[in-house]
Design a protein around this motif. Structure first.
Motif, short mmCIF file in Angstrom:
data_model
loop_
_atom_site.label_atom_id
_atom_site.label_comp_id
_atom_site.label_asym_id
_atom_site.label_seq_id
_atom_site.Cartn_x
_atom_site.Cartn_y
_atom_site.Cartn_z
N LEU A 56 29.71 -10.99 21.87
CA LEU A 56 28.26 -10.99 21.82
C LEU A 56 27.80 -10.15 20.63
O LEU A 56 28.27 -9.02 20.45
N VAL A 58 24.61 -8.35 18.91
CA VAL A 58 23.29 -7.86 19.29
C VAL A 58 22.64 -7.17 18.09
O VAL A 58 23.27 -6.32 17.44
N PHE A 293 19.50 -13.55 12.55
CA PHE A 293 19.38 -14.14 13.88
C PHE A 293 19.21 -15.66 13.78
O PHE A 293 19.87 -16.42 14.50
N GLU A 296 22.26 -17.55 13.29
CA GLU A 296 23.19 -17.35 14.40
C GLU A 296 24.29 -16.34 14.08
O GLU A 296 25.36 -16.34 14.69
N ASP A 299 23.22 -12.99 18.00
CA ASP A 299 22.98 -13.83 19.17
C ASP A 299 21.73 -13.43 19.95
O ASP A 299 21.07 -14.27 20.55
N TRP A 300 21.46 -12.13 19.95
CA TRP A 300 20.43 -11.61 20.86
C TRP A 300 19.75 -10.42 20.22
O TRP A 300 20.42 -9.53 19.68
N PRO A 302 17.40 -7.72 21.77
CA PRO A 302 16.77 -7.28 23.02
C PRO A 302 15.38 -6.69 22.85
O PRO A 302 14.61 -6.63 23.81
N HIS A 466 16.73 -14.62 22.31
CA HIS A 466 18.15 -14.93 22.19
C HIS A 466 18.33 -16.43 22.01
O HIS A 466 17.41 -17.22 22.24
N HIS A 467 19.52 -16.81 21.60
CA HIS A 467 19.83 -18.22 21.42
C HIS A 467 20.15 -18.86 22.77
O HIS A 467 20.52 -18.18 23.73
N ILE A 470 23.33 -18.26 25.08
CA ILE A 470 23.48 -17.05 25.89
C ILE A 470 22.87 -17.32 27.26
O ILE A 470 21.72 -17.75 27.37
N ILE A 473 20.63 -13.57 30.80
CA ILE A 473 19.71 -12.50 30.45
C ILE A 473 18.46 -12.60 31.32
O ILE A 473 17.82 -13.65 31.38
#
Length: 497
Positions: A56, A58, A293, A296, A299-300, A302, A466-467, A470, A473
């Motif tokens: 992952l 982030v 992001f 890609e 991925d995320w 937050p 996020h994509h 994932i 979440i």
């Protein structure tokens, strides 16, 4: 020696060797002392089929430069610390406390005394801070020592605000911070923290506190072994040692890599945390972060910074239609709070500063959340004729503070004056304005001690994206929580061409 006896010895000798070997293995109880030592090395992917390995990536809003829980100075760092360490309790996505290092606890009828049983089946991560490099079993004295450390004069006072209601803590804190000659100190312990035995600790409060378990769940009160904090070559700043699901694999400028650290005694941990490796990536430019992001490479995210939030959301809370089929937005109930202060002890022309700030209105802040402040009244003082070319502010990594200060600069100081960041993070007489941050969880506990006297406050709802590959979440009311339990990454294969 007769032939019969010789034959018997020849038959028994291999058996004796075998038994001796087994006996030797049984006496060297490395696995018993540390179940984790029987697992693969950190970051070793060879123990799992490649198609099961999950990574992952982030994106973090602020740089992560210190892994010591007491020195965490931004929300991004708290998120990483919460994965490496455990506290006595943890908060679920709804914000309710659940046992972490504690296996059982009881509260007295008057609500002042907590007796906590430590889960002694938990071990610290393997580390060179221990004699054999093998993580030892956690014990109640670790909690007492970690809590006492929060009061020491060489660490920030942030965590101490969560413990002030413990009997004897404030006296111990004051003595540690004001009596610098150790030989003159008379308090060698905090009276309200008692180690009953290796697995039991008793905490007595001055007043009942319904939020005490919530406070114990803060990442600032993470538990670590004293060996890690006392070892100058492997300090917690660079070599964290906790009991969490992840360990630090590597740390370079702009990238932190964590690896899952399963324990064979807790086989459900692999199912609970499917992600094997987490890469935390920091880029100081929000636009560059968003481009990574979109490609890609991340991925995320937050928490979105103010510029990205303005670009991808409508009204700050809903995904812009242009991105609806590309990304998934997560709106949390948790908030980041950013405060701007006017330095009353500044050597700069503060009459001029206050007079300019009297011209502000809330409509001039467009991307930093809900802003509230009390404008200063305009003045006719003679000193207003002195227009400084620059006003100084301490440097900050908080993008929300930067945006607020930029809005203030553009709205009331330009073109005659400009706000300029100094290459220093401390508030000095040279600075006119400065900022601080906290979050919607800690603010009620810290207000009045750390965050009183601010002039402007901005509440920013924590929004993440996020994509679609994932899964798992969920929204959270906890500002630092990364809900990794059950989270999976099913990244599509990229075309090599």
């Amino acid at each position: 020696m007769n032939n019969t006896l010789s034959k018997k010895l020849l038959i028994l000798l291999p058996l004796m060797i075998l038994l001796y070997g087994c006996g030797t293995t049984d006496t060297v109880t490395v696995v018993e002392q540390s179940p984790e030592s029987a697992t693969a090395q950190d970051g070793d992917e060879s123990t799992q089929p490649r198609d099961e390995f999950q990574q992952l990536r982030v994106g973090t809003l602020e740089p992560i430069t210190n892994f010591d829980p007491l020195f965490a100075d931004n929300l991004s760092t708290l998120r990483v610390i919460a994965l490496i360490y455990d506290g006595l309790f943890k908060l679920n996505p709804e914000g309710e406390p659940e046992p972490a290092l504690v296996s059982d606890y009881s509260v007295s009828e008057d609500g002042r005394q907590y007796e906590l049983t430590i889960n002694r089946d938990l071990y610290f991560h393997d580390s060179n801070v221990f004699g054999a490099g093998v993580g030892r079993r956690i014990q109640a004295d670790d909690i007492r020592w970690a809590f006492e450390r929060t009061a020491k004069s060489h660490v920030p006072p942030t965590a101490s605000q969560l413990l002030m209601n413990i009997s004897g803590y404030e006296n111990y804190f004051i003595e540690q911070r004001t009596i610098y000659d150790e030989s003159k100190r008379v308090l060698d312990r905090i009276t309200g923290i008692e180690v009953v035995d290796a697995e039991t600790i008793r905490i007595t409060l001055k007043q009942p506190d319904d939020t005490f378990l919530h406070k114990l769940a803060s990442p600032y009160l993470s538990i670590y072994p004293r060996e890690a904090a006392q070892n100058s070559d492997n300090s917690l700043k660079n070599a964290p040692v906790g009991t969490g699901a992840y360990v630090l694999n590597s740390a370079t400028e702009g990238e932190i890599v964590l690896s899952r650290k399963p324990s064979p005694r807790f086989t459900d941990q692999i199912e609970k945390y499917p992600v094997n490796r987490i890469d935390f990536v920091y880029q100081s430019s929000e636009s560059e972060m968003f481009q990574s992001f979109a490609r890609e490479n991340i991925d995320w995210m937050p928490e979105l910074g103010p510029q990205i939030k303005k670009q991808v959301t409508v009204d700050g809370y809903n995904l812009n239609a242009a991105y609806e089929n590309q990304f998934t937005l997560v709106q949390n109930s948790a908030k980041r709070l950013t405060m701007i202060y006017v330095n009353q002890n500044s050597e700069q022309n503060m009459d001029y500063v206050k007079n300019q700030l009297s011209e502000l209105n809330a409509d001039q802040f467009t991307s930093t959340g809900t802003v509230s402040f009390e404008p200063f009244e305009a003045s006719d003082a003679d000193s207003l004729a002195e227009t400084p070319s620059e006003l100084y502010i301490p440097f900050t990594d908080n993008p929300f503070a930067k945006t607020l200060l930029t809005d203030i600069n553009n709205s009331v100081f330009q073109p005659e004056t400009k706000l300029a960041f100094l290459d220093i993070r401390a508030v000095t007489p040279e600075t006119s304005l400065y900022s601080r941050w906290t979050d919607s969880f800690h603010y009620p506990f810290f207000n009045g001690r750390n965050y009183a006297g601010y002039w402007l406050s901005a509440e920013s709802v924590i929004i993440g994206i996020h994509h679609s590959f994932i899964d798992g979440i969920v929204p959270s009311s906890v500002p630092w929580l990364l809900p990794l339990e059950g989270l999976t990454v099913d990244r599509p294969e990229q075309d090599a061409s």
